[in-house]
Structure formats: structure tokens, C-alpha cells
Design a protein around this motif. Structure first.
Motif, PDB file in Angstrom:
ATOM      1  N   TYR A 444       0.768  -1.100   0.390  1.00 15.99           N
ATOM      2  CA  TYR A 444       0.008  -0.088  -0.305  1.00 15.99           C
ATOM      3  C   TYR A 444       1.159   1.329  -0.173  1.00 15.99           C
ATOM      4  CZ  TYR A 444      -3.808  -2.519   0.535  1.00 15.99           C
ATOM      5  OH  TYR A 444      -5.300  -3.484   0.411  1.00 15.99           O
ATOM      6  N   HIS A 445       0.585   2.292  -0.964  1.00 16.63           N
ATOM      7  CA  HIS A 445       0.745   3.433  -1.243  1.00 16.63           C
ATOM      8  C   HIS A 445       0.531   4.387   0.450  1.00 16.63           C
ATOM      9  CE1 HIS A 445       2.948   2.073  -4.659  1.00 16.63           C
ATOM     10  NE2 HIS A 445       3.291   2.638  -4.568  1.00 16.63           N
ATOM     11  N   LEU A 446       0.551   4.940   0.959  1.00 21.21           N
ATOM     12  CA  LEU A 446      -0.319   5.572   2.033  1.00 21.21           C
ATOM     13  C   LEU A 446      -0.062   7.236   2.232  1.00 21.21           C
ATOM     14  CD1 LEU A 446       1.469   3.994   4.997  1.00 21.21           C
ATOM     15  CD2 LEU A 446      -0.410   3.450   3.922  1.00 21.21           C
ATOM     16  N   TYR A 447      -1.358   7.816   2.178  1.00 24.30           N
ATOM     17  CA  TYR A 447      -1.380   9.028   1.762  1.00 24.30           C
ATOM     18  C   TYR A 447      -2.439   9.925   3.265  1.00 24.30           C
ATOM     19  CZ  TYR A 447      -0.502   8.029  -3.058  1.00 24.30           C
ATOM     20  OH  TYR A 447       0.482   8.684  -4.430  1.00 24.30           O
ATOM     21  N   ARG A 448      -2.292  10.721   3.720  1.00 13.89           N
ATOM     22  CA  ARG A 448      -2.763  11.570   4.678  1.00 13.89           C
ATOM     23  C   ARG A 448      -4.320  11.929   3.758  1.00 13.89           C
ATOM     24  NH1 ARG A 448       1.188  15.531   7.881  1.00 13.89           N
ATOM     25  NH2 ARG A 448       2.929  14.149   8.408  1.00 13.89           N
ATOM     26  N   VAL A 449      -5.174  11.896   5.232  1.00 16.12           N
ATOM     27  CA  VAL A 449      -6.595  12.166   4.860  1.00 16.12           C
ATOM     28  C   VAL A 449      -6.756  13.308   4.508  1.00 16.12           C
ATOM     29  CG1 VAL A 449      -8.740  12.960   6.095  1.00 16.12           C
ATOM     30  CG2 VAL A 449      -7.493  10.507   6.432  1.00 16.12           C
ATOM     31  N   GLY A 450      -7.494  14.165   3.334  1.00 15.15           N
ATOM     32  CA  GLY A 450      -6.752  15.866   3.026  1.00 15.15           C
ATOM     33  C   GLY A 450      -6.111  15.385   2.052  1.00 15.15           C
ATOM     34  N   GLN A 451      -5.045  14.950   1.947  1.00 11.97           N
ATOM     35  CA  GLN A 451      -4.205  15.102   0.304  1.00 11.97           C
ATOM     36  C   GLN A 451      -4.823  14.564  -0.739  1.00 11.97           C
ATOM     37  OE1 GLN A 451      -0.451  12.586   1.679  1.00 11.97           O
ATOM     38  NE2 GLN A 451       0.152  13.529  -0.506  1.00 11.97           N
ATOM     39  N   TYR A 501      -6.633  11.515  -9.675  1.00 16.63           N
ATOM     40  CA  TYR A 501      -6.634  12.497  -8.674  1.00 16.63           C
ATOM     41  C   TYR A 501      -7.517  11.789  -7.306  1.00 16.63           C
ATOM     42  CZ  TYR A 501      -3.509  15.494 -10.759  1.00 16.63           C
ATOM     43  OH  TYR A 501      -2.483  16.326 -11.814  1.00 16.63           O
ATOM     44  N   LEU A 502      -7.551  11.356  -6.527  1.00 12.45           N
ATOM     45  CA  LEU A 502      -8.636  11.095  -5.519  1.00 12.45           C
ATOM     46  C   LEU A 502      -8.522  11.622  -4.051  1.00 12.45           C
ATOM     47  CD1 LEU A 502     -10.700   9.380  -4.458  1.00 12.45           C
ATOM     48  CD2 LEU A 502      -9.177   7.820  -4.177  1.00 12.45           C
ATOM     49  N   ILE A 503      -9.257  12.490  -3.696  1.00  7.75           N
ATOM     50  CA  ILE A 503      -9.142  13.883  -2.619  1.00  7.75           C
ATOM     51  C   ILE A 503      -9.373  12.687  -1.461  1.00  7.75           C
ATOM     52  CG2 ILE A 503      -9.986  15.460  -1.373  1.00  7.75           C
ATOM     53  CD1 ILE A 503      -8.245  15.766  -3.307  1.00  7.75           C
ATOM     54  N   GLY A 504      -8.733  12.400  -0.083  1.00  9.43           N
ATOM     55  CA  GLY A 504      -8.834  11.308   0.720  1.00  9.43           C
ATOM     56  C   GLY A 504     -10.046  12.139   1.865  1.00  9.43           C
ATOM     57  N   SER A 505     -10.620  12.054   1.764  1.00 11.20           N
ATOM     58  CA  SER A 505     -12.295  12.675   2.500  1.00 11.20           C
ATOM     59  C   SER A 505     -12.099  11.504   3.799  1.00 11.20           C
ATOM     60  CB  SER A 505     -13.217  12.469   2.082  1.00 11.20           C
ATOM     61  OG  SER A 505     -14.226  10.831   1.742  1.00 11.20           O
ATOM     62  N   ARG A 506     -12.861  11.563   4.754  1.00 13.07           N
ATOM     63  CA  ARG A 506     -12.579  11.101   6.348  1.00 13.07           C
ATOM     64  C   ARG A 506     -12.809   9.665   5.910  1.00 13.07           C
ATOM     65  NH1 ARG A 506     -14.782  15.473  10.108  1.00 13.07           N
ATOM     66  NH2 ARG A 506     -12.269  16.697   9.815  1.00 13.07           N
ATOM     67  N   GLN A 507     -14.563   9.814   5.082  1.00 14.29           N
ATOM     68  CA  GLN A 507     -15.021   8.353   4.776  1.00 14.29           C
ATOM     69  C   GLN A 507     -13.995   7.200   4.836  1.00 14.29           C
ATOM     70  OE1 GLN A 507     -15.909  11.493   3.667  1.00 14.29           O
ATOM     71  NE2 GLN A 507     -18.910  11.392   3.475  1.00 14.29           N
ATOM     72  N   LEU A 508     -12.813   7.530   3.815  1.00 15.46           N
ATOM     73  CA  LEU A 508     -11.852   7.088   2.936  1.00 15.46           C
ATOM     74  C   LEU A 508     -11.138   6.352   4.334  1.00 15.46           C
ATOM     75  CD1 LEU A 508     -11.926   8.494  -0.280  1.00 15.46           C
ATOM     76  CD2 LEU A 508     -13.072   6.238   0.432  1.00 15.46           C
TER      77      LEU A 508
END
Length: 539
Positions: A444-451, A501-508
Motif C-alpha cells: 500500500y501507498h500511504l496518503y494523509r486524509v485530505g491529501q 486524482y482522489l481526495i482523501g475524505s474522512r470516509q475513506l
């Protein structure tokens, strides 16, 4: 809710333009040599000539390839012919002149020896030092002799009655010296022949039966093969010792056998009219299983008595719709040549391991291997000998649809051969990478919520402006991957890239996600799908 937001965010991908690629025995029915009819054919390999009598006063002479080269004239109703063992003299039965023609095969000069009134010689054979000729202008036929040493003629040494007019044919074999064989519509006959000042024929064997159109004696003298089998579809082999049947050679279930001939090494050819093919079968010495089958086409058929061998080649006179043709075949074994591509679909730039195998080839096992890339000229990619029991293997980088072929030139024993593969499909060069992850955990590649998580795809080769790429998203829920979302088909930019692009929402947050790129394929490159890239958003 989650699926809608993911789809909406992915569809808002930012992209530009561009794209591009990179890289199987039919015999010829024959030659029209102007024949007005056909009676007999003889090959003189020493002087490179083929003689064909037509029942007229002109004998057509061709070279060994069947190309007309000359004529011999002055022998009315020229029919049966026989060549001396040293190829120096051709004897010709000239029924229209009651004579036997004597042709010098070096100069084509002609002399005639008269055989007597109403002898009408039509066929000839050599044995016991004499030229034997059939005689008789009606239904009572006989056999006479001509002594070539003094040109003396000895008519009517044997008499045979027949129901058909002028139907007798005669032949001999060096394997049965001092013996003459004859056939009429009444059957087959064998005579002990004696030459000299008082030549004679003594009956030895008789086999009643229907008229054989043609017959031939094996070089070793052990067999007589006749077109008069139990049916018209087969040739019958008889023992020359007692005329007992020993073998049959079936041409085809619906065929008519018209011609049989032996080569000096014992090879046998059986020809006729194979309505559903073949027209000619060739058998190796001592075998009743054909080594080769030849088809002259839908209409042509081998003429009655229309076959003979030279040193190597088989010469056939064929007829079609009233026209006569000369066909030249060099019977050889059929090799088994096979070329394989090693697969049906390849990645862009992947190496196809092209392999060639060859069953056959005694003195020559060399092959040439070619690549045929779509839209380009064929390219020689290998030349070499195929190892016995192995394969000649050549790697070739494929970048567009390609098929491969191999050619084998043959040798004295085996025919030339060709083979080809089906066209292999090639995928486009489509590759992806995740842009600016904060780190990784396993796959897995890791991103922060909101990133913003970004998947970049690159489609090569360039040069195809109508191409586009679709990006697909899936997430893992309820124990399985699914719930697809995808972009529209995106046109690559000048550097052949698209990005989603995919924005990392809290639901994700914490949910396993994966993305990939898809190219639907076109006429040059086949459908291409990348492997999945996995990602997660962390708080």
C-alpha cells in the motif's frame, strides 16, 4: 455516499494529450506446348530433351523443363516410342507410313525402316537386342521384330485377336532380359524373346481380363503394374513370374487410373482423373503407401499412358476440356516444417522466442526465418541449420502485430517447404505509478486524509492521437474488491501521460483502495490493462 464521492473525485482528473506504437502439394496443371494429340512420351536426359508424339507426323521436342525447343517431322501417325539404353537413338512407330522411324537424338536426323504393307506399327519395346513392334491395322494384331544391326524386319512373329481396333501395347524391362510383355483388351501376355537372324516369341504366360490402358514393368523385373485393376480406381501389381496379384494402388475412391510408370530406382507413379483429388500418387520402392500426392486442379486429368520418368523428374501429359498440357514434377518426400511464435499475445517490446523444427532434410537442413510486422516489409531475422531432433530458436522483439514465416529450400530427397504462424497480438506499453505518497506499508501507498492521491499512467509509443486511457478505482468492503468507479477515456498529454486524482475524505480513512489504467485497444495494439496500485488514507 462513499462511492459517489470517489467517482466524482476521480472523474475530475487533470490530463493532456498524445500516444503512439512500434513494431503453408498442388502441382501446376502444366504448360501448353501446342499438342494436337497425344500418343507417347520419352525422356532423353543425356541430351536434355523430352519427345512427345501426337499421332501426327510431328513429334514435339522440349527441354527438360518442358519448354518447347524443336520438332521431329516426317513420321506419319507417330505413336509409340522407345529410347536405347545409351540414349543415342529414338525409335518411333509410324503407323501412317508402315515404318519405324530412327531418330538420332544428338542431331534429330530421321531415317525410316519400312515394316511391310498394312503393318501399321503403333507401339515399340526393346529386348533381346531387337526392336519389337506391334503390327496390324485392324482387330487382329501381331508382334514383329526389327534388327537394328542390319535393319532387317521380321513381321508377324505372334498373332493376338482383340475386340478393339489397334489396342495392343508392349513393354520390357532390363530386370527381365529376353522377355516381352504385351497387353490387349483380351488380357496380359508374356513372351520369351529371342533375337538374332531368326528372332522368335514363345508364349510364356497369359492372364485374361479387361484391357489395361497402360502397364509398366519394375526395373528389377519382379512386378508388372497395370491400370487394369479389379476396378478403374486402382492399379494392379502382378508378379512377373506367374501373373499372380501382389498389390494394389488405389488412386482415389472416385478416380480413373490412366497411366502408370516406374523410375529407374523403383519409384512408381500412378496417375489418372481424381475428381475429388489427387490426380497423381507417387510411391517409394516397395511401398503401397503414397509418399506424395499431387493435384493438377479441378478439371485436368492425366492422359492415357501420359506419364514417364526421367532420371529424377516425372513428366505428365494432362488434358483439360480438350486441351493438352505438359507438367513436370520432381517427386520428393514432403518435409514437416513448423514455425512457432511462442505465444499469442505479447507485451510491448517483449521478445517472442521464434522456434523452427524440421522433420526431413538429408543433405540440407538450412532454413530462413522472417518477421512480418503489420504495415511493414518482411524482415529476415534468422538463417541457419535446424538441429536434428531440435529447433532453431530466434528471439524477436515485438512492438506491433507480427506473424512469422520459415522457408526450407529442400534437397535431393525432400521438397521445399514453407510454414507460417498466426499473427501475434501486442499490447501497448502502458505503465503506472503513484505520485508523492507519504510512505508505504507492504503493497500500500500511504496518503494523509485530505491529501490528494494521484495515479499517473503513461501510454507508449506516441503517434496515435485518437487513443485514450481510462483510470479505474475499486475499494475493499464486505470481504471483496469492487464498487468500481472510473474516469471517462482520457487523452494523454504531449508526454503521453494521464493523471487521476482522489481526495482523501474522512470516509475513506483506513479503507483499502486500488487504482489501475486501461487501454481498450485498436488495430495496432490489443487491449492493455496495468496491474493494480494499492493505497490507503491515514489520519
Amino acid at each position: 455516499m462513499l462511492r459517489r464521492s470517489a467517482l466524482a473525485l476521480l472523474s475530475a482528473a487533470v490530463v493532456s494529450t498524445v500516444l503512439a506504437p512500434l513494431p503453408a502439394a498442388a502441382a501446376d496443371p502444366g504448360r501448353d506446348i501446342g499438342l494436337q494429340g497425344f500418343r507417347d512420351i520419352v525422356v532423353d536426359d543425356t541430351h536434355g530433351r523430352v519427345f512427345i508424339s501426337q499421332g501426327t507426323d510431328t513429334i514435339v521436342v522440349t527441354d527438360l523443363d518442358g519448354v518447347p525447343a524443336d520438332v521431329v517431322t516426317g513420321l506419319p501417325a507417330a505413336s509409340g516410342m522407345v529410347l536405347t539404353d545409351d540414349d543415342t537413338t529414338l525409335y518411333v512407330a509410324a503407323a501412317g507410313a508402315d515404318a519405324v522411324g530412327v531418330v538420332d537424338t544428338a542431331t534429330l536426323a530421321v531415317e525410316t525402316i519400312h515394316t511391310g504393307a498394312d503393318t501399321c506399327p503403333r507401339d515399340l519395346a526393346l529386348t533381346a537386342g531387337m526392336v519389337w513392334f506391334t503390327q496390324g491395322c485392324g482387330r487382329t494384331e501381331g508382334i514383329g521384330a526389327l534388327d537394328p544391326s542390319d535393319a532387317s524386319v521380321h513381321p508377324a512373329l505372334s498373332t493376338i485377336s482383340s475386340a478393339r481396333w489397334a489396342s495392343m501395347v508392349i513393354d520390357s524391362s532390363p530386370g527381365r532380359p529376353d522377355e516381352l510383355f504385351a497387353a490387349t483388351d483380351a488380357g496380359l501376355y508374356s513372351f520369351t524373346a529371342e533375337g538374332g537372324e531368326v528372332p522368335s516369341l514363345t508364349p510364356r504366360l497369359e492372364r485374361p481380363g479387361r484391357h489395361p490402358v497402360d502397364f509398366t514393368i519394375s526395373p528389377d523385373g519382379s512386378r508388372l503394374v497395370s491400370t487394369a485393376g479389379s476396378t478403374s480406381r486402382e492399379a494392379l501389381a502382378l508378379s512377373t513370374e506367374d501373373f499372380s496379384p501382389v498389390d494394389t494402388y488405389l488412386l482415389a475412391p472416385d478416380a480413373q487410373v490412366y497411366a502408370v510408370t516406374y523410375r529407374d530406382d523403383g519409384m512408381l507413379a500412378v496417375g489418372g482423373d481424381g475428381y475429388t483429388r489427387p490426380d497423381v500418387l507417387v510411391f517409394e520402392t516397395g511401398s503401397t503407401t503414397p509418399m506424395r500426392r499431387y493435384d493438377l486442379g479441378d478439371e485436368p486429368s492425366v492422359a492415357s499412358r501420359g506419364s514417364t520418368f526421367g532420371d529424377k523428374r516425372l513428366y505428365l501429359v494432362a488434358f483439360e476440356l480438350g486441351n493438352l498440357f505438359l507438367t513436370v514434377i520432381e517427386p520428393r518426400l514432403e518435409p514437416a516444417l513448423e514455425v512457432r511464435s511462442g505465444g499469442r499475445t505479447f507485451g510491448y517490446g517483449e521478445r517472442a522466442m521464434v522456434s523452427v523444427t524440421l522433420e526431413g532434410g538429408d543433405t540440407n537442413r538450412a532454413v530462413e526465418v522472417f518477421a512480418h510486422r503489420k504495415g511493414e516489409k518482411k524482415v529476415l531475422i534468422a538463417r541457419g541449420d535446424v538441429p536434428a531432433g531440435g529447433a532453431l530458436v530466434t528471439p524477436f522483439e515485438v512492438t506491433r502485430p507480427t506473424w512469422f514465416s520459415a522457408t526450407y529450400a529442400g534437397d535431393d530427397t525432400f521438397d521445399p517447404a514453407e510454414d507460417e504462424t498466426k499473427t501475434v497480438e501486442v499490447k501497448a506499453d502502458l505503465r503506472t505509478k503513484m505520485i508523492r505518497p507519504r510512505g508505504t506499508a507492504g503493497r500500500y501507498h500511504l496518503y494523509r486524509v485530505g491529501q490528494r492521491a494521484a495515479l499517473q499512467a503513461k501510454l507508449l509509443p506516441k503517434g496515435f492521437p485518437d487513443r485514450c486511457v481510462t483510470l479505474r478505482l475499486q475499494y475493499f468492503a464486505r470481504g471483496r474488491w469492487g464498487y468500481d468507479a472510473k474516469t471517462s477515456c482520457l487523452t494523454p498529454d504531449r508526454r503521453a501521460r494521464v493523471r487521476g486524482y482522489l481526495i482523501g475524505s474522512r470516509q475513506l480513512a483506513g479503507m483499502p483502495l486500488r487504482m489501475r489504467a486501461e487501454f481498450r485497444g485498436d488495430k495496432v495494439h490489443t487491449k492493455t490493462i496495468t496491474s493494480w496500485s494499492y493505497l490507503k488514507f491515514k489520519r
